[in-house]
Design a protein around this motif. Sequence first.
Motif, PDB file in Angstrom:
ATOM      1  N   GLY A   1       0.785  -1.236   0.000  1.00 32.63           N
ATOM      2  CA  GLY A   1       0.000   0.000   0.000  1.00 32.63           C
ATOM      3  C   GLY A   1       0.808   1.271   0.000  1.00 32.63           C
ATOM      4  O   GLY A   1       0.248   2.362  -0.129  1.00 32.63           O
ATOM      5  N   ALA A   2       2.136   1.171   0.136  1.00 33.85           N
ATOM      6  CA  ALA A   2       2.987   2.364   0.183  1.00 33.85           C
ATOM      7  C   ALA A   2       3.577   2.652  -1.194  1.00 33.85           C
ATOM      8  O   ALA A   2       4.155   1.768  -1.832  1.00 33.85           O
ATOM      9  CB  ALA A   2       4.114   2.168   1.199  1.00 33.85           C
ATOM     10  N   SER A   3       3.437   3.882  -1.645  1.00 35.59           N
ATOM     11  CA  SER A   3       3.981   4.315  -2.924  1.00 35.59           C
ATOM     12  C   SER A   3       5.482   4.563  -2.788  1.00 35.59           C
ATOM     13  O   SER A   3       5.903   5.448  -2.058  1.00 35.59           O
ATOM     14  CB  SER A   3       3.282   5.607  -3.387  1.00 35.59           C
ATOM     15  OG  SER A   3       3.895   6.132  -4.538  1.00 35.59           O
ATOM     16  N   LEU A   4       6.293   3.752  -3.501  1.00 35.30           N
ATOM     17  CA  LEU A   4       7.745   3.836  -3.369  1.00 35.30           C
ATOM     18  C   LEU A   4       8.408   3.913  -4.739  1.00 35.30           C
ATOM     19  O   LEU A   4       7.843   3.477  -5.739  1.00 35.30           O
ATOM     20  CB  LEU A   4       8.282   2.624  -2.599  1.00 35.30           C
ATOM     21  CG  LEU A   4       7.731   2.465  -1.169  1.00 35.30           C
ATOM     22  CD1 LEU A   4       8.140   1.122  -0.584  1.00 35.30           C
ATOM     23  CD2 LEU A   4       8.207   3.607  -0.281  1.00 35.30           C
ATOM     24  N   THR A   5       9.628   4.461  -4.789  1.00 36.06           N
ATOM     25  CA  THR A   5      10.365   4.626  -6.030  1.00 36.06           C
ATOM     26  C   THR A   5      11.313   3.456  -6.258  1.00 36.06           C
ATOM     27  O   THR A   5      12.083   3.094  -5.368  1.00 36.06           O
ATOM     28  CB  THR A   5      11.176   5.933  -6.015  1.00 36.06           C
ATOM     29  OG1 THR A   5      10.285   7.032  -5.807  1.00 36.06           O
ATOM     30  CG2 THR A   5      11.899   6.135  -7.341  1.00 36.06           C
ATOM     31  N   VAL A   6      11.249   2.888  -7.457  1.00 36.52           N
ATOM     32  CA  VAL A   6      12.121   1.770  -7.825  1.00 36.52           C
ATOM     33  C   VAL A   6      13.509   2.315  -8.166  1.00 36.52           C
ATOM     34  O   VAL A   6      13.639   3.274  -8.922  1.00 36.52           O
ATOM     35  CB  VAL A   6      11.555   1.020  -9.046  1.00 36.52           C
ATOM     36  CG1 VAL A   6      12.488  -0.105  -9.476  1.00 36.52           C
ATOM     37  CG2 VAL A   6      10.161   0.476  -8.738  1.00 36.52           C
ATOM     38  N   ILE A   7      14.567   1.709  -7.615  1.00 29.36           N
ATOM     39  CA  ILE A   7      15.927   2.188  -7.903  1.00 29.36           C
ATOM     40  C   ILE A   7      16.706   1.230  -8.796  1.00 29.36           C
ATOM     41  O   ILE A   7      17.727   1.603  -9.370  1.00 29.36           O
ATOM     42  CB  ILE A   7      16.729   2.447  -6.612  1.00 29.36           C
ATOM     43  CG1 ILE A   7      16.915   1.149  -5.816  1.00 29.36           C
ATOM     44  CG2 ILE A   7      16.054   3.507  -5.753  1.00 29.36           C
ATOM     45  CD1 ILE A   7      17.913   1.278  -4.678  1.00 29.36           C
ATOM     46  N   ASP A   8      16.220  -0.015  -8.924  1.00 28.45           N
ATOM     47  CA  ASP A   8      16.947  -0.984  -9.743  1.00 28.45           C
ATOM     48  C   ASP A   8      16.008  -2.122 -10.133  1.00 28.45           C
ATOM     49  O   ASP A   8      15.099  -2.463  -9.364  1.00 28.45           O
ATOM     50  CB  ASP A   8      18.146  -1.531  -8.964  1.00 28.45           C
ATOM     51  CG  ASP A   8      19.072  -2.369  -9.820  1.00 28.45           C
ATOM     52  OD1 ASP A   8      19.171  -2.079 -11.024  1.00 28.45           O
ATOM     53  OD2 ASP A   8      19.690  -3.317  -9.297  1.00 28.45           O
ATOM     54  N   VAL A   9      16.204  -2.698 -11.336  1.00 31.11           N
ATOM     55  CA  VAL A   9      15.369  -3.821 -11.778  1.00 31.11           C
ATOM     56  C   VAL A   9      16.228  -4.882 -12.463  1.00 31.11           C
ATOM     57  O   VAL A   9      17.230  -4.576 -13.103  1.00 31.11           O
ATOM     58  CB  VAL A   9      14.251  -3.373 -12.749  1.00 31.11           C
ATOM     59  CG1 VAL A   9      13.256  -2.472 -12.071  1.00 31.11           C
ATOM     60  CG2 VAL A   9      14.837  -2.704 -13.983  1.00 31.11           C
ATOM     61  N   ASN A  10      15.807  -6.131 -12.316  1.00 27.38           N
ATOM     62  CA  ASN A  10      16.383  -7.267 -13.032  1.00 27.38           C
ATOM     63  C   ASN A  10      15.199  -8.047 -13.579  1.00 27.38           C
ATOM     64  O   ASN A  10      14.622  -8.882 -12.881  1.00 27.38           O
ATOM     65  CB  ASN A  10      17.239  -8.130 -12.097  1.00 27.38           C
ATOM     66  CG  ASN A  10      17.892  -9.308 -12.813  1.00 27.38           C
ATOM     67  OD1 ASN A  10      17.393  -9.795 -13.823  1.00 27.38           O
ATOM     68  ND2 ASN A  10      19.003  -9.776 -12.277  1.00 27.38           N
TER      69      ASN A  10
END
Length: 225
Positions: free
Chosen positions: A145-154
């Motif tokens: 439920g918390a809006s968070l920013t993605v810093i890395d993806v695989n």
Amino acid sequence: MFTGLIEETGKIIDITKKTASIEITIRGKKVIEKAQIGDSIAVNGVCLTVTKLKGSDFTADVMFETIERSGLKRAKAGDIVNLEKSLTLTTFLGGHLVMGDVDCEAKILSITDKGIAKVYEFQLDENYRNNMKYIVEKGRVTIDGASLTVIDVNDEAGIFSVSLIPHTIENITVGMKKTGDFVNIETDLFGKYVEKILKFDSSENEEKNLKKSNLTMEFLQKNGF
């Protein structure tokens, strides 16, 4: 609809498991103020409809589809949950537009200190790895439920990371969790709409090209294609 900015944490008071549903009672303070039967409240990112109100407690029904896709299947009395009441036209939108429709769960793979922050690495449930296409670096994802920013993806491994400052860690349930625990994931809605539009545009172009070349499905089938 929600913003992904958690208003408070509440506690699960009671859970009644039925054949294909759950009745859950939760205690909160802020989200209960001026609440009415039929209002929507996000519980760990799951949009639930209030069916009963009593003091600081509210009760909601959870349907089978929601149970299957979210961590509510593991919920028990005493658990702490993130709470947010649905937004209004005057609500400050500090996060992003969150629907409260959980796509799947993710497992916490690691928690690493980085300066004052902690980096949390998550891996999507194997059956729902296709949702990685909606998770982009520097984009938004909803975790419990918390809006968070993605810093890395695989993408191949179904893994992504977020970085949390101390204030965030202290005010949402992710900060209480450890490696191996699960969280609810809702990906960005706009990516899904873009994909759908592109899919229809592609289908229409293929149909137009077939008409231009005088090829039909009937002709292809008759000739062994």
